[in-house]
Motif scaffolding. Structure first.
Motif, PDB file in Angstrom:
ATOM      1  N   LEU A   1       4.293  34.107  42.285  1.00 31.43           N
ATOM      2  CA  LEU A   1       5.034  33.049  41.325  1.00 31.43           C
ATOM      3  C   LEU A   1       6.594  32.764  41.727  1.00 31.43           C
ATOM      4  O   LEU A   1       6.682  31.474  41.598  1.00 31.43           O
ATOM      5  N   TYR A   2       7.095  33.621  41.944  1.00 31.33           N
ATOM      6  CA  TYR A   2       8.597  33.224  42.576  1.00 31.33           C
ATOM      7  C   TYR A   2       8.530  32.420  43.625  1.00 31.33           C
ATOM      8  O   TYR A   2       9.418  31.476  43.792  1.00 31.33           O
ATOM      9  N   GLU A   3       7.797  32.665  44.535  1.00 32.11           N
ATOM     10  CA  GLU A   3       7.889  31.898  46.119  1.00 32.11           C
ATOM     11  C   GLU A   3       7.332  30.474  45.365  1.00 32.11           C
ATOM     12  O   GLU A   3       8.061  29.527  46.276  1.00 32.11           O
ATOM     13  N   LEU A   4       6.338  30.446  44.648  1.00 27.79           N
ATOM     14  CA  LEU A   4       5.934  28.982  44.216  1.00 27.79           C
ATOM     15  C   LEU A   4       7.156  28.215  43.441  1.00 27.79           C
ATOM     16  O   LEU A   4       7.291  27.051  43.759  1.00 27.79           O
ATOM     17  N   TYR A   5       7.661  28.788  42.638  1.00 26.90           N
ATOM     18  CA  TYR A   5       8.792  27.914  41.837  1.00 26.90           C
ATOM     19  C   TYR A   5       9.845  27.918  42.544  1.00 26.90           C
ATOM     20  O   TYR A   5      10.711  26.990  42.480  1.00 26.90           O
ATOM     21  N   GLN A   6      10.203  29.000  43.150  1.00 25.27           N
ATOM     22  CA  GLN A   6      11.480  28.761  44.090  1.00 25.27           C
ATOM     23  C   GLN A   6      11.530  27.885  45.162  1.00 25.27           C
ATOM     24  O   GLN A   6      12.347  27.031  45.604  1.00 25.27           O
ATOM     25  N   ALA A   7      10.228  27.502  45.700  1.00 32.32           N
ATOM     26  CA  ALA A   7      10.023  26.325  46.465  1.00 32.32           C
ATOM     27  C   ALA A   7      10.371  25.054  45.914  1.00 32.32           C
ATOM     28  O   ALA A   7      10.702  23.992  46.556  1.00 32.32           O
ATOM     29  N   ASP A   8       9.887  24.936  44.597  1.00 30.18           N
ATOM     30  CA  ASP A   8      10.241  23.593  43.588  1.00 30.18           C
ATOM     31  C   ASP A   8      11.696  23.505  43.480  1.00 30.18           C
ATOM     32  O   ASP A   8      12.275  22.355  43.725  1.00 30.18           O
ATOM     33  N   LEU A   9      12.632  24.671  43.595  1.00 23.34           N
ATOM     34  CA  LEU A   9      14.048  24.575  43.527  1.00 23.34           C
ATOM     35  C   LEU A   9      14.516  24.075  44.876  1.00 23.34           C
ATOM     36  O   LEU A   9      15.357  23.271  44.990  1.00 23.34           O
ATOM     37  N   VAL A  10      13.928  24.686  45.872  1.00 19.38           N
ATOM     38  CA  VAL A  10      14.501  24.341  47.279  1.00 19.38           C
ATOM     39  C   VAL A  10      14.242  22.701  47.537  1.00 19.38           C
ATOM     40  O   VAL A  10      14.795  22.228  48.163  1.00 19.38           O
ATOM     41  N   ASP A  11      12.947  22.297  46.897  1.00 15.72           N
ATOM     42  CA  ASP A  11      12.509  21.028  47.034  1.00 15.72           C
ATOM     43  C   ASP A  11      13.491  20.053  46.782  1.00 15.72           C
ATOM     44  O   ASP A  11      13.947  19.056  47.447  1.00 15.72           O
ATOM     45  N   LYS A  12      14.133  20.484  45.589  1.00 22.31           N
ATOM     46  CA  LYS A  12      14.824  19.305  44.797  1.00 22.31           C
ATOM     47  C   LYS A  12      16.463  19.681  45.098  1.00 22.31           C
ATOM     48  O   LYS A  12      17.273  18.644  45.320  1.00 22.31           O
ATOM     49  N   LEU A  13      16.976  20.934  45.545  1.00 22.63           N
ATOM     50  CA  LEU A  13      18.133  21.320  45.619  1.00 22.63           C
ATOM     51  C   LEU A  13      18.659  22.016  46.833  1.00 22.63           C
ATOM     52  O   LEU A  13      19.828  22.466  47.100  1.00 22.63           O
ATOM     53  N   GLY A  14      17.498  22.266  47.658  1.00 22.48           N
ATOM     54  CA  GLY A  14      17.729  23.202  48.918  1.00 22.48           C
ATOM     55  C   GLY A  14      18.904  22.821  49.945  1.00 22.48           C
ATOM     56  O   GLY A  14      19.607  23.812  50.522  1.00 22.48           O
ATOM     57  N   THR A  15      19.408  21.830  50.068  1.00 27.20           N
ATOM     58  CA  THR A  15      20.295  21.363  51.086  1.00 27.20           C
ATOM     59  C   THR A  15      21.903  21.637  50.488  1.00 27.20           C
ATOM     60  O   THR A  15      22.850  21.366  51.131  1.00 27.20           O
ATOM     61  N   ALA A  16      21.739  21.716  49.144  1.00 32.91           N
ATOM     62  CA  ALA A  16      23.055  21.757  48.497  1.00 32.91           C
ATOM     63  C   ALA A  16      23.853  23.127  48.847  1.00 32.91           C
ATOM     64  O   ALA A  16      23.121  24.112  48.785  1.00 32.91           O
ATOM     65  N   PRO A  17      25.118  23.267  49.094  1.00 32.64           N
ATOM     66  CA  PRO A  17      25.583  24.494  49.159  1.00 32.64           C
ATOM     67  C   PRO A  17      25.656  25.464  47.935  1.00 32.64           C
ATOM     68  O   PRO A  17      25.803  25.027  46.765  1.00 32.64           O
ATOM     69  N   ALA A  18      25.070  26.529  48.115  1.00 36.06           N
ATOM     70  CA  ALA A  18      24.747  27.383  46.879  1.00 36.06           C
ATOM     71  C   ALA A  18      26.049  27.776  45.881  1.00 36.06           C
ATOM     72  O   ALA A  18      25.670  27.808  44.806  1.00 36.06           O
ATOM     73  N   GLN A  19      27.200  28.069  46.603  1.00 35.52           N
ATOM     74  CA  GLN A  19      28.154  28.071  45.756  1.00 35.52           C
ATOM     75  C   GLN A  19      28.523  26.999  45.008  1.00 35.52           C
ATOM     76  O   GLN A  19      29.453  27.088  44.043  1.00 35.52           O
ATOM     77  N   LEU A  20      28.335  25.921  45.264  1.00 35.64           N
ATOM     78  CA  LEU A  20      28.585  24.590  44.606  1.00 35.64           C
ATOM     79  C   LEU A  20      27.709  24.095  43.603  1.00 35.64           C
ATOM     80  O   LEU A  20      27.699  22.804  43.024  1.00 35.64           O
TER      81      LEU A  20
END
Length: 333
Positions: free
Chosen positions: A91-110
Motif C-alpha cells: 500500500l505504501y509503495e503504491l501511494y508513495q509512487a503517486d506522491l513521487v509522480d507529482k512532487l518527486g523532483t522537488a527538494p524534500a526539505q523545500l
C-alpha cells in the motif's frame, strides 16, 4: 555578542551565562541538537561559531539537494519499512509512487504544507486514495526527520478527508450490472459480488487460480489464503470468456486497472441515477449469504473477514429475508 545572534541561544545557570549553537539537526529522539559554544569573551568564540555556521550551511545545501523521490527511496530501503507487514508495504509503495509522480523532483526539505494540501485537494474525488497518500508520505517524512535527512514536516496537521461509509448497492443497480452488455462491467461485477472480495484482489485473479470448483487466492491486504467455492452464476459468466495464462479480467493488476473497472461500473449504474463504489458489493455479498441462512462463520469463510466485521457489514441485511430463511429452517425440522 550583540552582533552574533543567528542560530545562537543564551541560557543562565548558577549565575553564569552559557551559549549554544543550533545545528539545524535533530537527534534520534526527535529533539533539536545544540552545540556548546565558548564564552563570547574567549578569543576562540568567533572561530568556533564560524565553523558551526559553515557546517550548517553545507549541510542545508546537501539536504536541499535530496529530492522527495530520493527520500522515499531511502525510506523504502530502510529496516523500518522492510519490517512492515507485506500488505502495508504494498500500500505504501503504491501511494508513495503517486506522491513521487507529482512532487518527486522537488527538494524534500523545500516541500511545504501548501504543496501537499494542493496535491490532496486535487484528489478530492478519491478521498480514500488521498488519505493513503497522506499517511504514506507522512511516514516517510517522520522517518527522514529521525534520521536527520530533513527537518520539515509538510504533512503537519493536515486532516484526512471524509470517505463516508460504503453502502451496499440497490438491487436495481446490482441486477443491471450483472446483466450489462459491457463485458468488463458484467465480468467484474460477477467476480466482485460472488467472491465478496476487494477490487484489487479481483483484478489480480488469474485463470490458473481456478482449481476445480473453487477460486484459490491470497488476499493482498491481509495475506489470508482463501478457497472460494464458485457460485453457479459466476461459473456461467466465466464460461463465456476464453481462458488464458493471464488475469481473468484482462490487463495487468495495477491501480490504473482498478480505476478502469471502477469507472466502467460507475458509468453503467449512473445511467439509472445510482452512485456506487465497487467495495459496496462486499456488503451485498455478506448480506446475501446471511439472508440465505449462512452463519457468520460460513460467511466469513467466503469473504475472508473477521466475524466482527461480518456482523458490522451485515447491519443492512433484510429482516424479511432473514425471517423467511429462519422459518424455512424451522419448518424443515
Amino acid at each position: 555578542m550583540a552582533r552574533i545572534v543567528k542560530f545562537v541561544k543564551r541560557t543562565k545557570a548558577k549565575g553564569r551565562f552559557y551559549y549554544y549553537f543550533d545545528t539545524g539537526q535533530t537527534g534520534d529522539d526527535g529533539k533539536r541538537v545544540w552545540k556548546r559554544l565558548p564564552d563570547p569573551a574567549d578569543r576562540s568564540f568567533a572561530a568556533t561559531y564560524a565553523a558551526h555556521l559553515g557546517h550548517r550551511a553545507r549541510r542545508e545545501n546537501v539536504v536541499q539537494q535530496l529530492t522527495l523521490a530520493k527520500l522515499i527511496a531511502l525510506y523504502q530501503a530502510s529496516d523500518k519499512f522492510t519490517k512492515m507487514a507485506a500488505s502495508t508495504r504494498r500500500l505504501y509503495e503504491l501511494y508513495q509512487a503517486d506522491l513521487v509522480d507529482k512532487l518527486g523532483t522537488a527538494p524534500a526539505q523545500l516541500v511545504e504544507r501548501k504543496d501537499i494540501v494542493l496535491l490532496l485537494d486535487k484528489m478530492a474525488d478519491r478521498p480514500g486514495a488521498a488519505n493513503m497518500v497522506k499517511r504514506a508520505g507522512s511516514a516517510a517524512y517522520a522517518w527522514g526527520r529521525k534520521r536527520g535527512h530533513v527537518t520539515n514536516d509538510p504533512f503537519f496537521e493536515i486532516e484526512e478527508m471524509d470517505t463516508g461509509e460504503h453502502q451496499p448497492w440497490p438491487d436495481a443497480a446490482l441486477q443491471l450490472a450483472l446483466a450489462s452488455d459491457d463485458d468488463l462491467v458484467r465480468l467484474s461485477v460477477h467476480l466482485l459480488y460472488y467472491t465478496a472480495q476487494r477490487i484489487g484482489d479481483v483484478a489480480s485473479m488469474k485463470w490458473r487460480d481456478i482449481q476445480g470448483d473453487a477460486i484459490c487466492i491470497t488476499q493482498r491486504k491481509t495475506g489470508k489464503p482463501l478457497d472460494i467455492p464458485i457460485h453457479q452464476d459466476l461459473a456461467k459468466e466465466l464460461a463465456r470468456h476464453s481462458r488464458s495464462l493471464s488475469t481473468i479480467i484482462p490487463g495487468a493488476p495495477t491501480e490504473a486497472k482498478n480505476n478502469r473497472i471502477r469507472l466502467a461500473i460507475q458509468s453503467v449504474c449512473a445511467s439509472i441515477g445510482v452512485k456506487v463504489v465497487p467495495h459496496g458489493l462486499r456488503k451485498n455479498a455478506v448480506n446475501a449469504l446471511l439472508e440465505a441462512g449462512c452463519s457468520s462463520a460460513e460467511t466469513a469463510a467466503i469473504s475472508g473477514q473477521s466475524l466482527q466485521m461480518v456482523e458490522y457489514y451485515a447491519k443492512g441485511r433484510s429482516q424479511a429475508k432473514l425471517g423467511r430463511a429462519a422459518m424455512l429452517k424451522w419448518e424443515g425440522t
